[in-house]
Design a protein around this motif. Structure first.
Motif, PDB file in Angstrom:
ATOM      1  N   THR A   2      42.321  39.973  49.066  1.00 17.19           N
ATOM      2  CA  THR A   2      41.136  39.343  48.491  1.00 17.19           C
ATOM      3  C   THR A   2      40.151  40.374  47.966  1.00 17.19           C
ATOM      4  O   THR A   2      39.564  40.203  46.895  1.00 17.19           O
ATOM      5  CB  THR A   2      40.456  38.449  49.543  1.00 17.19           C
ATOM      6  OG1 THR A   2      41.383  37.449  49.965  1.00 17.19           O
ATOM      7  CG2 THR A   2      39.220  37.778  48.965  1.00 17.19           C
ATOM      8  N   ARG A   5      41.315  41.791  44.662  1.00 19.32           N
ATOM      9  CA  ARG A   5      41.101  40.840  43.568  1.00 19.32           C
ATOM     10  C   ARG A   5      39.613  40.762  43.228  1.00 19.32           C
ATOM     11  O   ARG A   5      39.242  40.670  42.056  1.00 19.32           O
ATOM     12  CB  ARG A   5      41.638  39.464  43.949  1.00 19.32           C
ATOM     13  CG  ARG A   5      41.512  38.450  42.817  1.00 19.32           C
ATOM     14  CD  ARG A   5      42.288  37.192  43.100  1.00 19.32           C
ATOM     15  NE  ARG A   5      42.128  36.254  42.011  1.00 19.32           N
ATOM     16  CZ  ARG A   5      42.796  36.298  40.860  1.00 19.32           C
ATOM     17  NH1 ARG A   5      43.697  37.246  40.668  1.00 19.32           N
ATOM     18  NH2 ARG A   5      42.590  35.419  39.909  1.00 19.32           N
ATOM     19  N   THR A   9      38.107  41.655  39.589  1.00 17.07           N
ATOM     20  CA  THR A   9      37.329  40.641  38.881  1.00 17.07           C
ATOM     21  C   THR A   9      35.963  41.182  38.485  1.00 17.07           C
ATOM     22  O   THR A   9      35.495  40.970  37.355  1.00 17.07           O
ATOM     23  CB  THR A   9      37.177  39.387  39.765  1.00 17.07           C
ATOM     24  OG1 THR A   9      38.480  38.852  40.034  1.00 17.07           O
ATOM     25  CG2 THR A   9      36.329  38.334  39.082  1.00 17.07           C
ATOM     26  N   THR A 132      37.018  34.319  44.301  1.00 19.79           N
ATOM     27  CA  THR A 132      37.103  33.012  43.651  1.00 19.79           C
ATOM     28  C   THR A 132      35.862  32.721  42.833  1.00 19.79           C
ATOM     29  O   THR A 132      35.955  32.268  41.686  1.00 19.79           O
ATOM     30  CB  THR A 132      37.319  31.915  44.705  1.00 19.79           C
ATOM     31  OG1 THR A 132      38.520  32.191  45.433  1.00 19.79           O
ATOM     32  CG2 THR A 132      37.439  30.549  44.056  1.00 19.79           C
ATOM     33  N   SER A 139      36.236  33.261  34.112  1.00 16.59           N
ATOM     34  CA  SER A 139      36.848  32.280  33.222  1.00 16.59           C
ATOM     35  C   SER A 139      35.821  31.751  32.227  1.00 16.59           C
ATOM     36  O   SER A 139      36.074  31.694  31.016  1.00 16.59           O
ATOM     37  CB  SER A 139      37.438  31.128  34.034  1.00 16.59           C
ATOM     38  OG  SER A 139      38.002  30.151  33.190  1.00 16.59           O
ATOM     39  N   GLU A 164      45.091  38.577  32.795  1.00 17.27           N
ATOM     40  CA  GLU A 164      45.984  38.502  33.953  1.00 17.27           C
ATOM     41  C   GLU A 164      45.289  37.845  35.140  1.00 17.27           C
ATOM     42  O   GLU A 164      45.880  37.019  35.849  1.00 17.27           O
ATOM     43  CB  GLU A 164      46.488  39.887  34.351  1.00 17.27           C
ATOM     44  CG  GLU A 164      47.486  39.853  35.494  1.00 17.27           C
ATOM     45  CD  GLU A 164      48.209  41.164  35.708  1.00 17.27           C
ATOM     46  OE1 GLU A 164      49.123  41.201  36.554  1.00 17.27           O
ATOM     47  OE2 GLU A 164      47.874  42.152  35.022  1.00 17.27           O
ATOM     48  N   LEU A 165      44.025  38.177  35.364  1.00 16.12           N
ATOM     49  CA  LEU A 165      43.288  37.569  36.467  1.00 16.12           C
ATOM     50  C   LEU A 165      43.158  36.064  36.274  1.00 16.12           C
ATOM     51  O   LEU A 165      43.324  35.286  37.221  1.00 16.12           O
ATOM     52  CB  LEU A 165      41.905  38.210  36.574  1.00 16.12           C
ATOM     53  CG  LEU A 165      41.878  39.661  37.062  1.00 16.12           C
ATOM     54  CD1 LEU A 165      40.531  40.299  36.741  1.00 16.12           C
ATOM     55  CD2 LEU A 165      42.168  39.726  38.561  1.00 16.12           C
ATOM     56  N   LEU A 167      45.082  34.145  34.468  1.00 16.60           N
ATOM     57  CA  LEU A 167      46.406  33.524  34.533  1.00 16.60           C
ATOM     58  C   LEU A 167      46.771  33.191  35.976  1.00 16.60           C
ATOM     59  O   LEU A 167      47.385  32.153  36.251  1.00 16.60           O
ATOM     60  CB  LEU A 167      47.432  34.477  33.922  1.00 16.60           C
ATOM     61  CG  LEU A 167      48.826  33.946  33.616  1.00 16.60           C
ATOM     62  CD1 LEU A 167      48.755  32.833  32.586  1.00 16.60           C
ATOM     63  CD2 LEU A 167      49.705  35.082  33.105  1.00 16.60           C
ATOM     64  N   ASP A 168      46.344  34.043  36.897  1.00 17.11           N
ATOM     65  CA  ASP A 168      46.673  33.833  38.303  1.00 17.11           C
ATOM     66  C   ASP A 168      45.853  32.715  38.942  1.00 17.11           C
ATOM     67  O   ASP A 168      46.213  32.227  40.006  1.00 17.11           O
ATOM     68  CB  ASP A 168      46.455  35.131  39.095  1.00 17.11           C
ATOM     69  CG  ASP A 168      47.494  36.191  38.762  1.00 17.11           C
ATOM     70  OD1 ASP A 168      48.587  35.817  38.302  1.00 17.11           O
ATOM     71  OD2 ASP A 168      47.209  37.387  38.960  1.00 17.11           O
ATOM     72  N   GLN A 169      44.743  32.313  38.324  1.00 17.02           N
ATOM     73  CA  GLN A 169      43.911  31.278  38.949  1.00 17.02           C
ATOM     74  C   GLN A 169      43.938  29.942  38.210  1.00 17.02           C
ATOM     75  O   GLN A 169      43.314  28.979  38.647  1.00 17.02           O
ATOM     76  CB  GLN A 169      42.461  31.759  39.077  1.00 17.02           C
ATOM     77  CG  GLN A 169      41.674  31.784  37.782  1.00 17.02           C
ATOM     78  CD  GLN A 169      40.206  32.167  37.999  1.00 17.02           C
ATOM     79  OE1 GLN A 169      39.878  32.925  38.902  1.00 17.02           O
ATOM     80  NE2 GLN A 169      39.329  31.649  37.165  1.00 17.02           N
ATOM     81  N   ARG A 199      55.125  36.134  32.355  1.00 12.41           N
ATOM     82  CA  ARG A 199      55.228  35.181  33.458  1.00 12.41           C
ATOM     83  C   ARG A 199      56.049  33.985  32.989  1.00 12.41           C
ATOM     84  O   ARG A 199      56.035  33.641  31.805  1.00 12.41           O
ATOM     85  CB  ARG A 199      53.850  34.676  33.902  1.00 12.41           C
ATOM     86  CG  ARG A 199      52.893  35.749  34.362  1.00 12.41           C
ATOM     87  CD  ARG A 199      53.247  36.281  35.749  1.00 12.41           C
ATOM     88  NE  ARG A 199      52.414  37.428  36.072  1.00 12.41           N
ATOM     89  CZ  ARG A 199      51.172  37.355  36.529  1.00 12.41           C
ATOM     90  NH1 ARG A 199      50.618  36.167  36.712  1.00 12.41           N
ATOM     91  NH2 ARG A 199      50.494  38.453  36.801  1.00 12.41           N
TER      92      ARG A 199
END
Length: 265
Positions: A2, A5, A9, A132, A139, A164-165, A167-169, A199
């Motif tokens: 976490t 990330r 971010t 998060t 975003s 990429e970040l 895309l993962d969320q 991916r």
């Protein structure tokens, strides 16, 4: 992890801010009045949205750090009303100040806060961690930064450091973003292959939209740059903003169908 990330971010928020701020600092009054990628907003209105969001985001983050909680809906309404009343030039200047302050506050969080702090965003069922909360701001920022950039360059793409970040969320948002009822009852299992980064996964369009494992026998196959896929599911998918590398094979669904399923918000 976490914390990893969260750090990535926050770095992406900084890079995105610095890049957009460099553009905004040179805008003229005519530039601020240009249409943006958001169909109902000019450039200054996009900056107003980003600036007011930064102000609300900072108050929310400070509330989490201080233990006082989310500032609440009345606070948000007062911020939006003030920004709506600003002139285009004031919105641009205000964006530069407010977003810098938010990014600096994220950068100032120590390792313990990045791992353990929980932030009540006011619209989710429970407080979330820094990764998060920062990811949701990333975003919002990355897509609206695209709205600004595409007003001057129709080939603009989402910032690569954010792609990429995000895309993962996207899985946590796809059920909110997708409106499969637009398919008039058709059920579609789509295989999706994106590039940069590479991916593969599935998109199920049934009663709701959901990301899945890649289906063994898909009804259709979508191949696209990852940044376009992210723009597509947030409604930034007009044909003149769709690169030639986007391909959809199979008869079950068309790109225009996908545009109806993901109308934006």
């Amino acid at each position: 992890m976490t914390t990893d990330r969260a750090e990535a971010t926050i770095k992406a928020l900084r890079t995105g801010h610095d890049e957009l701020a460099a553009l905004v600092g040179g805008f003229t009054s005519d530039d601020l009045a240009r249409p943006s990628g958001a169909s109902e907003w000019d450039i200054s209105q996009v900056l107003s949205h980003l600036g007011s969001g930064a102000e609300i985001g900072l108050a929310t983050l400070e509330g989490a750090v201080a233990g006082t909680g989310n500032p609440g809906g009345e606070f948000n309404q007062s911020v939006w009303a003030r920004w709506n009343a600003m002139s285009p030039a004031e919105r641009a200047e205000g964006f530069l100040t407010a977003n810098e302050a938010l990014v600096l506050r994220y950068e100032g969080l120590d390792a313990a806060a990045r791992a353990d702090l929980r932030i009540d965003l006011g619209f989710l069922p429970a407080p979330v961690d820094v990764a998060t909360a920062g990811g949701l701001r990333l975003s919002e920022f990355a897509h609206h930064a695209w709205d600004v950039k595409v007003g001057f360059d129709p080939t603009a793409a989402l910032a690569p450091e954010a792609t990429e970040l995000l895309l993962d969320q996207i899985a946590m948002l796809i059920g909110f973003l997708g409106k499969p009822a637009a398919l008039d009852g058709r059920q579609v299992a789509l295989a999706v292959h994106v590039t940069a980064p590479d991916r593969s996964f599935g998109l199920g369009l049934h009663d709701t939209a959901a990301l899945t494992d890649t289906p063994a026998e898909p009804d259709a196959v979508l191949t696209a740059p990852a940044e376009w896929w992210l723009r597509a599911v947030t409604g930034r998918h007009a044909p003149h903003h769709t690169p030639a590398t986007v391909a959809l094979t199979g008869d079950a669904i068309t790109l225009d169908d996908l545009r109806r399923v993901f109308p934006g918000f």
